[in-house]
Design an enzyme around this catalytic site. Structure first.
Site, PDB file in Angstrom:
ATOM      1  N   LYS A 171      47.668  31.487  28.172  1.00 41.02           N
ATOM      2  CA  LYS A 171      48.403  31.514  29.433  1.00 41.02           C
ATOM      3  C   LYS A 171      47.406  31.586  30.581  1.00 41.02           C
ATOM      4  CE  LYS A 171      49.961  34.365  32.362  1.00 41.02           C
ATOM      5  NZ  LYS A 171      49.742  33.587  33.591  1.00 41.02           N
ATOM      6  N   GLU A 246      39.030  42.609  29.575  1.00 47.12           N
ATOM      7  CA  GLU A 246      37.912  42.375  30.502  1.00 47.12           C
ATOM      8  C   GLU A 246      38.477  42.536  31.901  1.00 47.12           C
ATOM      9  OE1 GLU A 246      34.900  41.700  29.575  1.00 47.12           O
ATOM     10  OE2 GLU A 246      35.123  40.998  27.511  1.00 47.12           O
ATOM     11  N   CYS A 280      34.135  38.658  38.726  1.00 43.47           N
ATOM     12  CA  CYS A 280      34.349  40.032  38.254  1.00 43.47           C
ATOM     13  C   CYS A 280      33.060  40.844  38.324  1.00 43.47           C
ATOM     14  CB  CYS A 280      34.911  40.012  36.845  1.00 43.47           C
ATOM     15  SG  CYS A 280      34.009  38.927  35.753  1.00 43.47           S
ATOM     16  N   GLU A 379      37.695  47.047  44.428  1.00 43.55           N
ATOM     17  CA  GLU A 379      37.275  45.668  44.212  1.00 43.55           C
ATOM     18  C   GLU A 379      37.968  44.776  45.236  1.00 43.55           C
ATOM     19  OE1 GLU A 379      38.772  43.594  40.703  1.00 43.55           O
ATOM     20  OE2 GLU A 379      36.740  42.891  40.361  1.00 43.55           O
TER      21      GLU A 379
HETATM   22  P1  NAP Z   1      45.614  39.713  37.280  1.00 46.97           P
HETATM   23  O1  NAP Z   1      46.644  39.745  38.321  1.00 46.97           O
HETATM   24  O2  NAP Z   1      45.442  40.880  36.426  1.00 46.97           O
HETATM   25  O3  NAP Z   1      45.961  38.418  36.407  1.00 46.97           O
HETATM   26  C1  NAP Z   1      45.225  38.019  35.289  1.00 46.97           C
HETATM   27  C2  NAP Z   1      46.148  37.260  34.368  1.00 46.97           C
HETATM   28  O4  NAP Z   1      47.172  38.123  33.875  1.00 46.97           O
HETATM   29  C3  NAP Z   1      46.885  36.109  35.043  1.00 46.97           C
HETATM   30  O5  NAP Z   1      47.082  35.075  34.109  1.00 46.97           O
HETATM   31  C4  NAP Z   1      48.192  36.771  35.406  1.00 46.97           C
HETATM   32  O6  NAP Z   1      49.241  35.878  35.662  1.00 46.97           O
HETATM   33  C5  NAP Z   1      48.437  37.603  34.185  1.00 46.97           C
HETATM   34  N1  NAP Z   1      49.373  38.711  34.365  1.00 46.97           N
HETATM   35  C6  NAP Z   1      49.721  39.366  35.506  1.00 46.97           C
HETATM   36  N2  NAP Z   1      50.633  40.318  35.240  1.00 46.97           N
HETATM   37  C7  NAP Z   1      50.867  40.278  33.913  1.00 46.97           C
HETATM   38  C8  NAP Z   1      51.702  41.002  33.014  1.00 46.97           C
HETATM   39  N3  NAP Z   1      52.502  41.979  33.440  1.00 46.97           N
HETATM   40  N4  NAP Z   1      51.688  40.685  31.705  1.00 46.97           N
HETATM   41  C9  NAP Z   1      50.896  39.718  31.244  1.00 46.97           C
HETATM   42  N5  NAP Z   1      50.091  38.980  32.036  1.00 46.97           N
HETATM   43  C10 NAP Z   1      50.063  39.264  33.349  1.00 46.97           C
HETATM   44  O7  NAP Z   1      44.204  39.383  37.874  1.00 46.97           O
HETATM   45  P2  NAP Z   1      43.880  38.330  38.995  1.00 46.97           P
HETATM   46  O8  NAP Z   1      44.293  38.930  40.283  1.00 46.97           O
HETATM   47  O9  NAP Z   1      44.429  37.015  38.656  1.00 46.97           O
HETATM   48  O10 NAP Z   1      42.296  38.201  38.828  1.00 46.97           O
HETATM   49  C11 NAP Z   1      41.413  39.047  39.440  1.00 46.97           C
HETATM   50  C12 NAP Z   1      41.008  40.188  38.539  1.00 46.97           C
HETATM   51  O11 NAP Z   1      40.455  39.739  37.312  1.00 46.97           O
HETATM   52  C13 NAP Z   1      39.938  41.015  39.158  1.00 46.97           C
HETATM   53  O12 NAP Z   1      40.243  42.379  39.042  1.00 46.97           O
HETATM   54  C14 NAP Z   1      38.694  40.688  38.359  1.00 46.97           C
HETATM   55  O13 NAP Z   1      37.712  41.653  38.356  1.00 46.97           O
HETATM   56  C15 NAP Z   1      39.237  40.427  37.028  1.00 46.97           C
HETATM   57  N6  NAP Z   1      38.303  39.596  36.262  1.00 46.97           N
HETATM   58  C16 NAP Z   1      37.581  40.183  35.250  1.00 46.97           C
HETATM   59  C17 NAP Z   1      36.668  39.427  34.524  1.00 46.97           C
HETATM   60  C18 NAP Z   1      35.868  40.028  33.405  1.00 46.97           C
HETATM   61  O14 NAP Z   1      35.348  39.314  32.586  1.00 46.97           O
HETATM   62  N7  NAP Z   1      35.770  41.341  33.322  1.00 46.97           N
HETATM   63  C19 NAP Z   1      36.510  38.085  34.828  1.00 46.97           C
HETATM   64  C20 NAP Z   1      37.250  37.537  35.867  1.00 46.97           C
HETATM   65  C21 NAP Z   1      38.152  38.312  36.573  1.00 46.97           C
HETATM   66  P3  NAP Z   1      49.466  35.389  37.194  1.00 46.97           P
HETATM   67  O15 NAP Z   1      48.524  34.303  37.392  1.00 46.97           O
HETATM   68  O16 NAP Z   1      50.863  34.943  37.280  1.00 46.97           O
HETATM   69  O17 NAP Z   1      49.201  36.554  38.080  1.00 46.97           O
END
Ligand code: NAP
Ligand code: MG
Length: 473
Positions: A171, A246, A280, A379
């Site tokens: 997804k 992650e 990230c 962040e």
């Molecule tokens: P996010 O809101 O947590 O979303 C990540 C993924 O999860 C998206 O596909 C999102 O769908 C999905 N999602 C959201 N709510 C969910 C739920 N209740 N159940 C299942 N899936 C769900 O994060 P983001 O705002 O897109 O990305 C930024 C974050 O990712 C930052 O905090 C960053 O640090 C972190 N990140 C970490 C790494 C690492 O390797 N540690 C790498 C890159 C990014 P939607 O697209 O519909 O929201």
């Protein structure tokens, strides 16, 4: 290109479709199918059927590897086109998208080589037994990834999962599903059996949540925010799914007075402005030893002012568009908070447009930042750097570790004693460099940055179960 859902090697229409916007031009980009609960169920069933079918279960491991090699070759053949799509969807410079695609190819090749090298052990147990372990696939994997490195972060999960003999429901983030769909198309072309890789764009709150709750999913491989990671961990308890997370970061980039300052300035710049800071592991807290603070700030501010946002398709652009209007608003609200809380703005600070359009933000540097400020503790996920000053080594390390996160860190010094990375609580430490990745190098977090590692040999542990076999002799 394909914009339906990929389920069991078929492109399926969904009841709903939604529209994507190019963040650099604000123009509509594509309309894609949105998976609902019924489609998620179909995708999980396709993955499970494949897992238990002869075409996958009995496929010799080396042939699995061969499929991964073929997928890498196909990605390579269409690398330019895929990079262009990534740039249109995410807003990152084409220069960066090309690096992303190159790493995706490398990641498939790296894990292709592992497919037939996942071996167990023979065990020196007491008694008259022949006892050994097998590494078996954990099962159906739900891979849920964010929008910042849409293709790359998908491959970090898809490649080891398939190499280990799992099947996958991917997804992508709802804003950036296009390169994931292209990956699915190429997987069919490479010859993967129906259901090995399924791709289901849709919102996290519906499609993502349905995957997390589905009893047919064995393991969730998640990259995203700490907040959603916490929710997933709680929700997965009901079905005892394996989970790797992650999550976010607020990584310290520590510059000691004895460092090669020119290199440290470049490292600080790339650490925060590469990928528009939507990284990230971004070095979003720059910790500078007092003796070199003034010189470093001056050079860094100079460079940040020159790093103007540009058309992502221009070959010299190094700062693209923020992924969405919403994210742009979030970043700007942090900039306002920084000003209000008394940090000193020394570069950037404004939204920008290129050719009159786009969700850009200037390369922004705040000096005189302190713990307790939002720009230091939270962040931001944008091109905003908080600079803090420290007096001595112990204080620098203490400041570095003063965060709920522990994803990565940088240390700039010529002194091998200070370069010792042991005191830093982070999953990756870069010494006199920053933001380098390789499929062979494990990546993941300490503390609230999650657990489990992507990449490297370690990642394979997340996609296998160990079976112990006792043979009475
Ligand atoms: P996010 O809101 O947590 O979303 C990540 C993924 O999860 C998206 O596909 C999102 O769908 C999905 N999602 C959201 N709510 C969910 C739920 N209740 N159940 C299942 N899936 C769900 O994060 P983001 O705002 O897109 O990305 C930024 C974050 O990712 C930052 O905090 C960053 O640090 C972190 N990140 C970490 C790494 C690492 O390797 N540690 C790498 C890159 C990014 P939607 O697209 O519909 O929201
Ligand atoms: Mg989100």
């Amino acid at each position: 290109m394909k914009t339906e859902l990929l389920i069991g090697n078929e492109w399926r229409a969904a009841a709903r479709r939604y529209c994507l916007v190019n963040p650099a031009t604000e123009e509509p980009l594509a309309e894609v199918a949105e998976a609902g609960e019924a489609e998620i169920d179909a995708a999980v069933q396709a993955a499970r059927a494949c897992l238990e079918s002869k075409q996958w279960r009995e496929l010799p491991a080396r042939k699995r590897g061969l499929l991964l090699f073929r997928l890498a070759d196909l990605l390579e053949q269409r690398a330019n086109e895929i990079a262009e799509v990534e740039t249109r969807n995410n807003g990152k410079p084409l220069f960066e998208s090309k690096i992303d695609v190159a790493m995706a190819i490398e990641t498939f090749r790296y894990y292709a080589g592992w497919a037939d090298k996942l071996t167990g052990d023979t065990l020196p147990v007491s008694g008259n037994f022949f006892t050994y372990t097998l590494r078996e696939p954990v099962g159906v994997v739900a891979a849920i990834v964010p929008w910042n490195f849409p293709l790359n972060l998908a491959t970090w999960k898809v490649a080891p999962a398939l190499a280990a003999g799992c099947t996958v429901v991917l997804k992508p983030a709802h804003e950036t599903p296009l390169t994931a769909l292209m990956l699915g198309e190429l997987a069919i072309e490479a010859g993967f059996p129906a259901g090995a890789l399924n791709v289901v764009p849709g919102p996290g709150s519906t499609a993502g949540a349905a995957l997390v709750r589905h009893p047919g999913v064995d393991k969730i491989a998640f990259t995203g925010s700490t907040e959603v990671g916490r929710w997933i961990m709680r929700e997965a308890a009901g079905t005892l799914k394996r989970v790797t997370l992650e999550l976010g970061g607020k990584s310290p980039n520590i510059v000691f007075a004895d460092a090669d300052l020119a290199a440290a300035v470049r490292g600080a710049q790339n650490g925060i402005f590469y990928g528009k800071g939507e990284v990230c592991a971004a070095g979003s807290r720059l910790l500078v030893e007092k003796a070199v603070h003034d010189q470093l700030i001056e050079e860094l501010a100079e460079r940040a002012k020159k790093l103007t946002p540009g058309d992502p398709f221009e070959k010299n652009t190094r700062l693209g568009a923020i992924v969405s209007r919403r994210q742009q608003e979030t970043v700007l609200s942090y900039i306002e908070a920084g000003k209000k809380e008394g940090a000193r703005l020394v570069a950037g600070g404004n939204p920008a447009k290129v050719n009159g359009k786009g969700y850009y933000v200037e390369a922004t540097v705040f000096d005189a930042a302190r713990p307790g400020m939002k720009i230091v503790d939270e962040e931001i996920f944008g091109p905003v750097l908080a600079v803090l000053t420290f007096e001595n080594e112990a204080q620098g390390i203490e400041l570095a570790n003063r965060s709920m996160y522990g994803l990565a860190a940088g240390i700039w010094t010529k002194d091998i004693q200070k370069a010792v990375a042991r005191a830093i609580k982070a999953g990756t430490v870069w010494v006199n460099t920053y933001n380098f990745y390789d499929p062979a190098a494990p990546f993941g977090g300490y503390k609230a940055s999650g657990f489990g590692r992507d990449l490297g040999r370690e990642a394979l542990d997340n996609y296998t179960e160990t079976k112990t076999v006792w043979v009475g002799l």
